[in-house]
Design a protein around this motif. Structure first.
Motif, PDB file in Angstrom:
ATOM      1  N   TYR A   1      -4.416   9.913   9.634  1.00  9.87           N
ATOM      2  CA  TYR A   1      -3.812   8.973   8.700  1.00  9.87           C
ATOM      3  C   TYR A   1      -3.933   7.547   9.237  1.00  9.87           C
ATOM      4  O   TYR A   1      -4.113   7.332  10.447  1.00  9.87           O
ATOM      5  N   PRO A   2      -3.819   6.559   8.364  1.00 11.12           N
ATOM      6  CA  PRO A   2      -3.798   5.171   8.823  1.00 11.12           C
ATOM      7  C   PRO A   2      -2.550   4.903   9.667  1.00 11.12           C
ATOM      8  O   PRO A   2      -1.588   5.682   9.641  1.00 11.12           O
ATOM      9  N   PRO A   3      -2.524   3.807  10.425  1.00 11.70           N
ATOM     10  CA  PRO A   3      -1.351   3.479  11.239  1.00 11.70           C
ATOM     11  C   PRO A   3      -0.101   3.317  10.378  1.00 11.70           C
ATOM     12  O   PRO A   3      -0.181   2.951   9.198  1.00 11.70           O
ATOM     13  N   VAL A   4       1.038   3.607  10.971  1.00 17.01           N
ATOM     14  CA  VAL A   4       2.324   3.312  10.330  1.00 17.01           C
ATOM     15  C   VAL A   4       2.688   1.886  10.727  1.00 17.01           C
ATOM     16  O   VAL A   4       2.798   1.570  11.911  1.00 17.01           O
ATOM     17  N   ILE A   5       2.850   1.020   9.734  1.00 19.50           N
ATOM     18  CA  ILE A   5       3.085  -0.401  10.004  1.00 19.50           C
ATOM     19  C   ILE A   5       4.334  -0.844   9.258  1.00 19.50           C
ATOM     20  O   ILE A   5       4.337  -0.955   8.023  1.00 19.50           O
ATOM     21  N   VAL A   6       5.387  -1.085  10.004  1.00 17.33           N
ATOM     22  CA  VAL A   6       6.634  -1.594   9.427  1.00 17.33           C
ATOM     23  C   VAL A   6       6.606  -3.104   9.606  1.00 17.33           C
ATOM     24  O   VAL A   6       6.787  -3.612  10.706  1.00 17.33           O
ATOM     25  N   ASP A   7       6.336  -3.833   8.550  1.00 20.89           N
ATOM     26  CA  ASP A   7       6.163  -5.289   8.609  1.00 20.89           C
ATOM     27  C   ASP A   7       7.057  -5.885   7.530  1.00 20.89           C
ATOM     28  O   ASP A   7       6.780  -5.747   6.343  1.00 20.89           O
ATOM     29  N   MET A   8       8.128  -6.542   7.941  1.00 20.95           N
ATOM     30  CA  MET A   8       9.098  -6.989   6.938  1.00 20.95           C
ATOM     31  C   MET A   8       9.841  -8.237   7.380  1.00 20.95           C
ATOM     32  O   MET A   8      10.010  -8.502   8.567  1.00 20.95           O
ATOM     33  N   ALA A   9      10.267  -9.009   6.391  1.00 20.56           N
ATOM     34  CA  ALA A   9      11.185 -10.114   6.646  1.00 20.56           C
ATOM     35  C   ALA A   9      12.582  -9.546   6.834  1.00 20.56           C
ATOM     36  O   ALA A   9      12.895  -8.438   6.365  1.00 20.56           O
ATOM     37  N   THR A  10      13.418 -10.270   7.538  1.00 18.14           N
ATOM     38  CA  THR A  10      14.811  -9.848   7.711  1.00 18.14           C
ATOM     39  C   THR A  10      15.725 -10.533   6.699  1.00 18.14           C
ATOM     40  O   THR A  10      16.944 -10.383   6.764  1.00 18.14           O
TER      41      THR A  10
ATOM     42  N   TRP B   1       4.417  13.948  11.004  1.00 17.74           N
ATOM     43  CA  TRP B   1       5.552  13.156  10.486  1.00 17.74           C
ATOM     44  C   TRP B   1       5.189  12.533   9.149  1.00 17.74           C
ATOM     45  O   TRP B   1       5.941  12.621   8.174  1.00 17.74           O
ATOM     46  N   ILE B   2       4.021  11.927   9.096  1.00 16.33           N
ATOM     47  CA  ILE B   2       3.574  11.272   7.865  1.00 16.33           C
ATOM     48  C   ILE B   2       3.440  12.289   6.735  1.00 16.33           C
ATOM     49  O   ILE B   2       3.929  12.073   5.614  1.00 16.33           O
TER      50      ILE B   2
ATOM     51  N   GLN C   1       6.838   9.968  -8.703  1.00 14.29           N
ATOM     52  CA  GLN C   1       6.939   8.978  -7.628  1.00 14.29           C
ATOM     53  C   GLN C   1       6.917   9.680  -6.277  1.00 14.29           C
ATOM     54  O   GLN C   1       7.646  10.644  -6.064  1.00 14.29           O
ATOM     55  N   LYS C   2       6.103   9.207  -5.378  1.00  6.91           N
ATOM     56  CA  LYS C   2       6.008   9.784  -4.044  1.00  6.91           C
ATOM     57  C   LYS C   2       6.588   8.822  -3.006  1.00  6.91           C
ATOM     58  O   LYS C   2       6.640   7.613  -3.224  1.00  6.91           O
ATOM     59  N   VAL C   3       7.022   9.370  -1.893  1.00  9.62           N
ATOM     60  CA  VAL C   3       7.489   8.535  -0.790  1.00  9.62           C
ATOM     61  C   VAL C   3       6.319   7.701  -0.273  1.00  9.62           C
ATOM     62  O   VAL C   3       5.201   8.202  -0.099  1.00  9.62           O
ATOM     63  N   ILE C   4       6.576   6.427  -0.071  1.00  7.65           N
ATOM     64  CA  ILE C   4       5.549   5.505   0.416  1.00  7.65           C
ATOM     65  C   ILE C   4       5.744   5.290   1.909  1.00  7.65           C
ATOM     66  O   ILE C   4       6.804   4.842   2.353  1.00  7.65           O
ATOM     67  N   ILE C   5       4.746   5.612   2.688  1.00  7.43           N
ATOM     68  CA  ILE C   5       4.798   5.418   4.130  1.00  7.43           C
ATOM     69  C   ILE C   5       4.603   3.923   4.425  1.00  7.43           C
ATOM     70  O   ILE C   5       3.742   3.287   3.808  1.00  7.43           O
TER      71      ILE C   5
END
Length: 339
Positions: free
Chosen positions: A150-159, A282-283, A296-300
């Motif tokens: 799978y592609p990398p898991v990337i948590v990229d977000m503003a706070t 996990w993914i 609707q599916k869960v979005i990683i």
């Protein structure tokens, strides 16, 4: 602007990566902002980026007021080199500028089977919980994990409840923003994307205390302390504004904008293949989670950006007219070909 060919290419790559990944707020739409800051002599096009303090696994980098698009990758290279030798590397950065999307820098580590971290403080636009004074930036944070099939898991977000760039997109499109993103000068919710110009402020992630804004405030504070207080950069309300018409604070406690990046070798904890196999599992399990709506599916984390990148690599990057107009003004300014 006078940047070296190497720095210009790297800065362009960071901006284009943002547009490719569908984060239109941080791509070429930002280019005119960097130029205006350069014209105000707040960006140094030929910086002497250097390590000014270090241990075996940590360092502080002085960006010499260079483009954050260039300073942050330099710092991540330092972090990865330390991780290569010692298992992990952590670098605080001062005297920098806006660094584009945090994901670009964190993904550098993923390419070397490392877990990447990148965060930055930013212009004070966000009011802490219970306040109506701008004290924090949107202060994004990114965590990137290498997977296998799978592609990398990337948590990229503003706070913050929303990134400032989303307000800018709404402004360009002439559309209101959702309630809970922004408050006016009196602390009342508003859907006016121009409210920041009349004394309003963005809200922390969670919007209000009843919906967890103290958690968004806490996350933003963490980014600000690691990026600014730890590095010697400015922090809180003293972080210099990205917009050129606003002057920096007269008596800043630090130097420029601050970032914090890190890299950890996966094999410092367990064999890389085992980790990737488990992360793939996990993914897969999360993607198979039962949802309220069967359609609707869960979005990683990272999936929407990857989908945008795959599409835009084939079909191109769409630009709104306001961005095209900005780029054409820059073309006239620098005597280069118009779009």
């Amino acid at each position: 602007m006078g940047c070296s060919a190497e720095h210009a290419a790297l800065a362009a790559d960071v901006l284009l990566k943002s547009d490719l990944r569908g984060i239109d707020s941080h791509g070429v739409a930002r280019l005119s902002g960097y130029v205006r800051l350069w014209e105000k002599q707040r960006i140094n096009p030929t910086p002497n980026i250097r390590v000014v303090h270090e241990t075996a696994t940590t360092a502080t980098v002085d960006g010499d007021a260079g483009l954050g698009l260039v300073v942050a990758p330099f710092a991540m290279q330092v972090a990865m080199a330390k991780a290569e030798t010692y298992g992990s590397g952590w670098v605080a950065i001062k005297n920098s500028n806006h660094f584009g999307i945090a994901g670009y820098h964190a993904l550098m580590a993923v390419e070397k089977d490392m877990i990447g971290f990148a965060m930055t403080n930013a212009s004070p636009l966000v009011a802490p919980t219970f306040a109506n004074e701008r004290m924090l930036g949107t202060n994004p944070m990114c965590y990137a994990f290498p997977a296998g099939k799978y592609p990398p898991v990337i948590v990229d977000m503003a706070t913050s409840a929303a990134a400032n760039g989303k307000l800018e997109i709404a402004q360009r499109l002439g559309k209101p923003v959702p309630e809970g993103w922004i408050q006016d000068a009196n602390g009342n919710y508003t859907t006016d994307p121009h409210a920041l110009k009349t004394g309003g402020s963005l809200l922390p992630l969670g919007s209000d205390r009843e919906h967890g804004s103290h958690k968004g405030f806490g996350l933003s504070a963490t980014v600000d302390i690691l990026s600014g207080v730890l590095s010697g950069a400015n922090y809180g309300p003293w972080v210099p504004p990205f917009v050129a018409f606003m002057e920096p604070s007269a008596n800043p406690p630090g130097q420029g904008i601050g970032h914090f990046v890190g890299a950890m070798r996966v094999d410092g904890f367990r064999p890389v293949d085992e980790f990737k196999d488990n992360l793939d599992n996990w993914i897969a399990r999360f993607k198979a989670a039962q949802t309220v709506d069967p359609d609707q599916k869960v979005i990683i984390p990272g999936e929407p950006e990857l989908a945008a990148e795959l599409d835009r690599q084939v079909n191109g990057i769409p630009l709104v007219q306001a961005v095209i107009d900005d780029l054409n003004l820059l073309a006239v300014r620098f005597g280069i070909e118009r779009l």
